[in-house]
Motif scaffolding. Sequence first.
Motif, mmCIF file in Angstrom:
data_model
loop_
_atom_site.group_PDB
_atom_site.id
_atom_site.type_symbol
_atom_site.label_atom_id
_atom_site.label_comp_id
_atom_site.label_asym_id
_atom_site.label_seq_id
_atom_site.Cartn_x
_atom_site.Cartn_y
_atom_site.Cartn_z
ATOM 1 N N PRO A 111 0.729 -1.180 -0.042
ATOM 2 C CA PRO A 111 -0.104 0.061 -0.139
ATOM 3 C C PRO A 111 0.699 1.229 0.091
ATOM 4 O O PRO A 111 0.436 2.224 -0.854
ATOM 5 C CB PRO A 111 -0.745 -0.173 1.259
ATOM 6 N N ILE A 112 1.689 1.212 0.833
ATOM 7 C CA ILE A 112 2.693 2.364 0.881
ATOM 8 C C ILE A 112 3.486 2.473 -0.452
ATOM 9 O O ILE A 112 3.629 3.748 -1.027
ATOM 10 C CB ILE A 112 3.712 2.523 1.847
ATOM 11 N N THR A 113 4.194 1.282 -1.139
ATOM 12 C CA THR A 113 4.790 1.460 -2.187
ATOM 13 C C THR A 113 4.085 1.938 -3.511
ATOM 14 O O THR A 113 4.433 2.728 -4.159
ATOM 15 C CB THR A 113 5.286 0.182 -2.799
ATOM 16 N N GLU A 114 2.780 1.225 -3.435
ATOM 17 C CA GLU A 114 1.904 1.573 -4.521
ATOM 18 C C GLU A 114 1.391 3.162 -4.508
ATOM 19 O O GLU A 114 1.163 3.747 -5.341
ATOM 20 C CB GLU A 114 0.742 0.755 -4.554
ATOM 21 N N ALA A 115 1.205 3.640 -3.282
ATOM 22 C CA ALA A 115 0.682 5.243 -3.294
ATOM 23 C C ALA A 115 1.735 5.964 -3.646
ATOM 24 O O ALA A 115 1.580 6.906 -4.339
ATOM 25 C CB ALA A 115 0.575 5.486 -1.805
ATOM 26 N N VAL A 116 3.067 5.683 -3.320
ATOM 27 C CA VAL A 116 4.321 6.797 -3.690
ATOM 28 C C VAL A 116 4.526 6.160 -5.311
ATOM 29 O O VAL A 116 4.902 7.047 -6.057
ATOM 30 C CB VAL A 116 5.374 6.337 -3.023
ATOM 31 N N GLY A 117 4.271 5.134 -5.834
ATOM 32 C CA GLY A 117 4.488 4.694 -7.148
ATOM 33 C C GLY A 117 3.671 4.378 -8.264
ATOM 34 O O GLY A 117 3.942 4.073 -9.079
ATOM 35 N N ASN A 118 2.326 4.482 -7.688
ATOM 36 C CA ASN A 118 1.113 4.271 -8.862
ATOM 37 C C ASN A 118 0.331 5.561 -9.289
ATOM 38 O O ASN A 118 0.406 6.344 -8.323
ATOM 39 C CB ASN A 118 0.193 3.337 -8.316
ATOM 40 N N ALA A 119 -0.272 5.472 -10.225
ATOM 41 C CA ALA A 119 -1.018 6.605 -10.924
ATOM 42 C C ALA A 119 -2.021 6.153 -11.859
ATOM 43 O O ALA A 119 -1.840 5.019 -12.072
ATOM 44 C CB ALA A 119 -0.020 7.721 -11.538
ATOM 45 N N LYS A 120 -2.965 7.056 -11.792
ATOM 46 C CA LYS A 120 -3.977 6.779 -12.689
ATOM 47 C C LYS A 120 -3.629 7.036 -14.132
ATOM 48 O O LYS A 120 -3.196 8.253 -14.353
ATOM 49 C CB LYS A 120 -5.401 7.621 -12.464
ATOM 50 N N THR B 162 -4.527 6.437 -18.426
ATOM 51 C CA THR B 162 -5.546 6.180 -19.516
ATOM 52 C C THR B 162 -6.254 4.999 -19.421
ATOM 53 O O THR B 162 -6.966 4.461 -20.195
ATOM 54 C CB THR B 162 -5.283 6.899 -20.833
ATOM 55 N N ARG B 163 -5.096 3.911 -19.500
ATOM 56 C CA ARG B 163 -5.377 2.570 -19.200
ATOM 57 C C ARG B 163 -5.627 1.788 -18.295
ATOM 58 O O ARG B 163 -5.932 0.581 -18.183
ATOM 59 C CB ARG B 163 -4.005 1.794 -20.014
ATOM 60 N N ASN B 164 -5.326 2.220 -16.960
ATOM 61 C CA ASN B 164 -5.589 1.730 -15.609
ATOM 62 C C ASN B 164 -5.434 2.644 -14.704
ATOM 63 O O ASN B 164 -4.474 3.635 -14.556
ATOM 64 C CB ASN B 164 -4.055 0.792 -15.335
ATOM 65 N N ASP B 165 -6.428 2.501 -13.512
ATOM 66 C CA ASP B 165 -6.620 3.421 -12.502
ATOM 67 C C ASP B 165 -5.560 3.416 -11.512
ATOM 68 O O ASP B 165 -5.279 4.098 -10.736
ATOM 69 C CB ASP B 165 -8.050 3.272 -12.173
ATOM 70 N N ASN B 166 -5.008 2.153 -11.477
ATOM 71 C CA ASN B 166 -3.837 2.035 -10.637
ATOM 72 C C ASN B 166 -2.505 1.192 -11.086
ATOM 73 O O ASN B 166 -2.131 0.314 -10.812
ATOM 74 C CB ASN B 166 -4.489 1.176 -9.353
ATOM 75 N N SER B 167 -2.041 2.119 -12.036
ATOM 76 C CA SER B 167 -0.916 1.616 -12.919
ATOM 77 C C SER B 167 0.282 2.036 -12.276
ATOM 78 O O SER B 167 0.536 3.074 -11.708
ATOM 79 C CB SER B 167 -0.815 2.387 -13.933
ATOM 80 N N SER B 168 1.296 0.792 -11.991
ATOM 81 C CA SER B 168 2.527 0.996 -11.329
ATOM 82 C C SER B 168 3.478 1.766 -12.399
ATOM 83 O O SER B 168 3.631 1.384 -13.632
ATOM 84 C CB SER B 168 2.979 -0.321 -11.325
ATOM 85 N N ARG B 169 4.058 2.668 -11.896
ATOM 86 C CA ARG B 169 5.081 3.608 -12.416
ATOM 87 C C ARG B 169 6.450 3.460 -11.946
ATOM 88 O O ARG B 169 7.107 4.283 -11.902
ATOM 89 C CB ARG B 169 4.627 4.996 -12.223
#
Length: 190
Positions: free
Chosen positions: A101-110, A112-119
């Motif tokens: 959850p912490i890693t995804e909050a800092v590294g994921n973004a919405k 156009t293809r995915n609302d929770n895309s890993s960046r």
Amino acid sequence: LVVGIILVAINPYKQLPIYGDAIIHAYSGQNMGDMDPHIFAVAEEAYKQMARNNKNQSIIVSGESGAGKTVSARYTMRYFATVSKSSSNAHVEDKVLASNPITEAVGNAKTTRNDNSSRFGKYTEISFDQRYQIIGANMRTYLLEKSRVVFQSENERNYHIFYQLCASAMQPEYEHLKLGRSRENNLLFT
């Protein structure tokens, strides 16, 4: 460098009954090719090669946004935890993914293809003892799109953490940060 088997998997976007403990036990100890192609077959081959040759093994999970990379990695870790008969009370994948959850909050973004895309990219290293039981894991992350902090394409958003902080702006512990709503911070948020 030796490249082993390659598995192409498709994310069905729903739970399938092909990842349970019974399936893990069916693949455990089998030779490659004796069973249908499966993420557990890849994990079993890596586990056997590690035990047989006493050499480190790597499994690369790659794909586009929404392809199921995180889920595939989790299934692989669960396979290792089960077949190694890890003495840990909590499965290793639960411990490693507890930071998600912490890693995804800092590294994921919405996007156009995915609302929770890993960046970001992830490197997870699982450590085994001499009996090939899991004794720990280490996860490193690599932020891939630093430019997203100051610019987002149309219909995309910044990293989730910025929106979560702004949503918490009225909490007493965050008042000193002088955060506003995401719309008020239009330099960072679109």
